[in-house]
Enzyme design. Sequence first.
Site, mmCIF file in Angstrom:
data_model
loop_
_atom_site.group_PDB
_atom_site.id
_atom_site.type_symbol
_atom_site.label_atom_id
_atom_site.label_comp_id
_atom_site.label_asym_id
_atom_site.label_seq_id
_atom_site.Cartn_x
_atom_site.Cartn_y
_atom_site.Cartn_z
ATOM 1 N N ASP A 2 42.004 31.185 36.424
ATOM 2 C CA ASP A 2 42.478 32.475 36.771
ATOM 3 C C ASP A 2 42.832 32.376 38.327
ATOM 4 O O ASP A 2 42.281 31.761 39.234
ATOM 5 C CB ASP A 2 41.211 33.222 36.589
ATOM 6 C CG ASP A 2 41.554 34.651 36.987
ATOM 7 O OD1 ASP A 2 41.676 35.669 36.258
ATOM 8 O OD2 ASP A 2 42.384 35.236 37.870
ATOM 9 N N ASP A 51 48.147 35.502 34.286
ATOM 10 C CA ASP A 51 47.168 34.645 35.366
ATOM 11 C C ASP A 51 46.260 33.878 34.839
ATOM 12 O O ASP A 51 45.508 33.482 35.713
ATOM 13 C CB ASP A 51 47.390 35.544 36.659
ATOM 14 C CG ASP A 51 45.773 36.139 36.567
ATOM 15 O OD1 ASP A 51 45.479 36.632 35.732
ATOM 16 O OD2 ASP A 51 45.232 36.086 37.679
ATOM 17 N N GLU A 52 45.828 33.910 33.522
ATOM 18 C CA GLU A 52 44.721 33.250 33.276
ATOM 19 C C GLU A 52 44.660 32.604 31.857
ATOM 20 O O GLU A 52 45.524 33.140 30.955
ATOM 21 C CB GLU A 52 43.490 34.168 33.262
ATOM 22 C CG GLU A 52 43.545 35.486 32.211
ATOM 23 C CD GLU A 52 42.331 36.178 32.302
ATOM 24 O OE1 GLU A 52 41.256 35.910 32.054
ATOM 25 O OE2 GLU A 52 42.624 37.544 32.633
HETATM 26 P P1 TTP Z 1 43.313 39.811 37.591
HETATM 27 O O1 TTP Z 1 43.277 38.308 37.442
HETATM 28 O O2 TTP Z 1 42.250 40.661 37.178
HETATM 29 O O3 TTP Z 1 43.248 40.059 39.403
HETATM 30 P P2 TTP Z 1 43.805 38.946 40.297
HETATM 31 O O4 TTP Z 1 44.348 37.713 39.933
HETATM 32 O O5 TTP Z 1 44.752 39.951 41.317
HETATM 33 O O6 TTP Z 1 42.645 38.826 41.506
HETATM 34 P P3 TTP Z 1 41.488 37.756 41.045
HETATM 35 O O7 TTP Z 1 41.434 37.023 42.121
HETATM 36 O O8 TTP Z 1 40.256 38.836 41.109
HETATM 37 O O9 TTP Z 1 41.705 37.195 39.761
HETATM 38 O O10 TTP Z 1 44.718 40.308 37.309
HETATM 39 C C1 TTP Z 1 46.038 39.403 37.455
HETATM 40 C C2 TTP Z 1 47.097 40.308 38.009
HETATM 41 O O11 TTP Z 1 47.289 41.309 36.868
HETATM 42 C C3 TTP Z 1 46.795 41.017 39.298
HETATM 43 O O12 TTP Z 1 47.317 40.271 40.057
HETATM 44 C C4 TTP Z 1 47.765 42.146 39.175
HETATM 45 C C5 TTP Z 1 47.609 42.792 37.552
HETATM 46 N N1 TTP Z 1 46.655 43.995 37.158
HETATM 47 C C6 TTP Z 1 47.091 45.065 37.153
HETATM 48 O O13 TTP Z 1 48.327 45.317 37.354
HETATM 49 N N2 TTP Z 1 46.385 46.212 37.070
HETATM 50 C C7 TTP Z 1 44.981 45.758 37.057
HETATM 51 O O14 TTP Z 1 44.223 46.888 36.748
HETATM 52 C C8 TTP Z 1 44.477 44.588 36.912
HETATM 53 C C9 TTP Z 1 42.883 44.102 37.054
HETATM 54 C C10 TTP Z 1 45.463 43.739 37.321
HETATM 55 MG MG MG Z 2 43.402 36.526 38.440
#
Ligand code: TTP
Ligand code: MG
Length: 390
Positions: free
Chosen positions: A43, A137-138
């Site tokens: 992720d 992103d994952e």
């Molecule tokens: P996530 O992987 O949940 O968050 P992240 O990568 O920003 O942070 P983390 O290090 O905790 O993984 O989500 C990936 C992307 O998806 C994030 O950068 C932005 C988008 N996103 C939204 O647009 N709305 C949301 O509510 C969430 C959770 C994510």
């Molecule tokens: Mg993330």
Amino acid sequence: MLPTLCRDCLTHINTDAEVCATCGSARLVRHAELDELDIAHVDCDAFYASVEKRDDPSLRDKPLIVGHPGGRGVVTTACYIARKFGPRSAMPMFKAMEMCPDAVVVKPNMAKYKEVSQQIRAIFHEATPVIEPVSMDEAYLDLSAETRGDGLTPAWHLARISRRIETDVGISVSIGLSYNRFLAKLASDLEKPRGFSVIPREGVMEFLAPLPVRKINGVGEATAKKMDADKIVTIGDLQALPEAQLVTRYGKFGNRLVQYARGDGSRRITPSRASKSISAENTFRRDTSSFQVLCEAIEPMCETVARRLDKSKLAGGTVVVKMKTGDFQTLTRNRKLANPTQRADILYQSARQLIEKEANGRAFRLIGVGVADLCPATEADPPDLFGGLE
Ligand code: TTP
Ligand code: MG
């Protein structure tokens, strides 16, 4: 001595030293089960914000929020510096700005994130074809020996993925390694950012017991509230409850909760079907309209495609024929198969039928055969179809 890998220079270390003798790094992953665990979740860290920081180095050390500023906008993500002050994904922008007034706000650029996502996926593919993307992103990765076919360990591949994404893409990821999906996902979240967490089989229940139930994938806000009311705070609290009680209260999800609390869960990683195809093609030295020549041309291509499917542990659900006419028109014809296949002869028979319809006197300069609708090889060519002989 426990199996240990240096995350910076990818050396397997044979001592108990706290730093890598090769490169001096202290970023070591060390665990008794390191070389046995093979299901991973990767992720990206603060994904949108990391991409924006990469593209504007002046933002690097600043609190950054990605979202539409003002009005009723919400935070899509906040970088790790901004998170220290409270902003989180889905929070109203005005509230995030109250918590972190110095934050720089950048609007999301989805096209750019999509491109980065594809680059990252290509890096995953260097390690294994069995990748299940969950979002941009994952992804889950199956790094079991059958899917990789090399002598390198899953941890080595993961450390390499993480290093490649940092050097070639310019952002960081966190990695979870375990023996099923649920635990791999949970692990990737334990040490963010730039994490590499391992959840082993041995002692898994003790490992899980102190963690909050909110760490369980699928426990959203509503379920978490209900659990709060039931005084279920940690996974240990779940472990202590009788299954029947959890099922009465949480329905089907109750069964899953029981499994998760014990560390059980599915290992099955399903590669994305739509995003990939495998094909081979060839340009003729001289344009041809002969059905026989066209068929002869595709025979070795079907062999190539079948071999590549086998190597990737994938099967194709749809046969695709591509033909380019002498005047550079491209035709693409598909045929869905009754069952996904890895067999060259099945590909050939279907492709031949598709070509037959098009070979009506026109001359072709190129022909190609491929498969789409990819799925795991385990779903291919059910043996009963062939009288159990296959
Ligand atoms: P996530 O992987 O949940 O968050 P992240 O990568 O920003 O942070 P983390 O290090 O905790 O993984 O989500 C990936 C992307 O998806 C994030 O950068 C932005 C988008 N996103 C939204 O647009 N709305 C949301 O509510 C969430 C959770 C994510
Ligand atoms: Mg993330």
